[in-house]
Design a protein around this motif. Sequence first.
Motif: not given
Length: 218
Positions: A1-23
């Motif tokens: 989107m213009n100022n944000h994005y949406h993802l549908v993810l399968q969080n297998n390893n429970g490290k969603m916060s780390s993934f988002q921080k790196d991304l």
Amino acid sequence: MNNHYHLVLQNNNGKMSSFQKDLNGQYGSFYRKSKGGTGYIFQGRFKSTLVQEDEYLLTAIRYVLQNPLRAKIVKLVKDYPWTSLIEMEKSVKEPIIDKDFVMEFIGNKKVFISGLDDNIEEDLPIKTSRCGYILGTEAFIKKSILKFDRRKVPNPTKMGRMDDGWFDTVEKVIQEFEKKFGLDIDRMSCHSLKEKRARGELLVRMKDLSGLTYREIK
């Protein structure tokens, strides 16, 4: 989107916060090098919602794909250049998108895609709980809260699988793993890089979905 994005993810390893921080961090660096400027590109913590499978997952996928229509950026979903719908229509598989998994819920791809431009869903029926936002049935919400509470307060007397109806059986986890990767675990040699990665994926799945410790798995 213009100022944000949406993802549908399968969080297998429970490290969603780390993934988002790196991304967000890596994209922020790329953006500043390309466009200039300083400071944060994304402000604030990401918002996540736990989604139940089946019809609720399909509803979430439809909602994300329809975002450009809802924002009146395009008149047809397929006209949006950054939608994963484009990748789903390709014959070549993209490693970041699990098309086979999604197709199990979609069924008839042509009917699903043609219906995206109609019946625009304005809001998702998301509910708030003490473990965050959840999209699912009342029974699913109760199980999610139960699992959340048990993770917050570790019980040293229960290190193995908990027979409370939440964790899957080992047999089910293995069966779904073999179906997804097209592998027979009894014939895995782990000599190739593909099989080594698959073995690592299986270990994580058995730990997260069956509630076993790595020692018990081995």
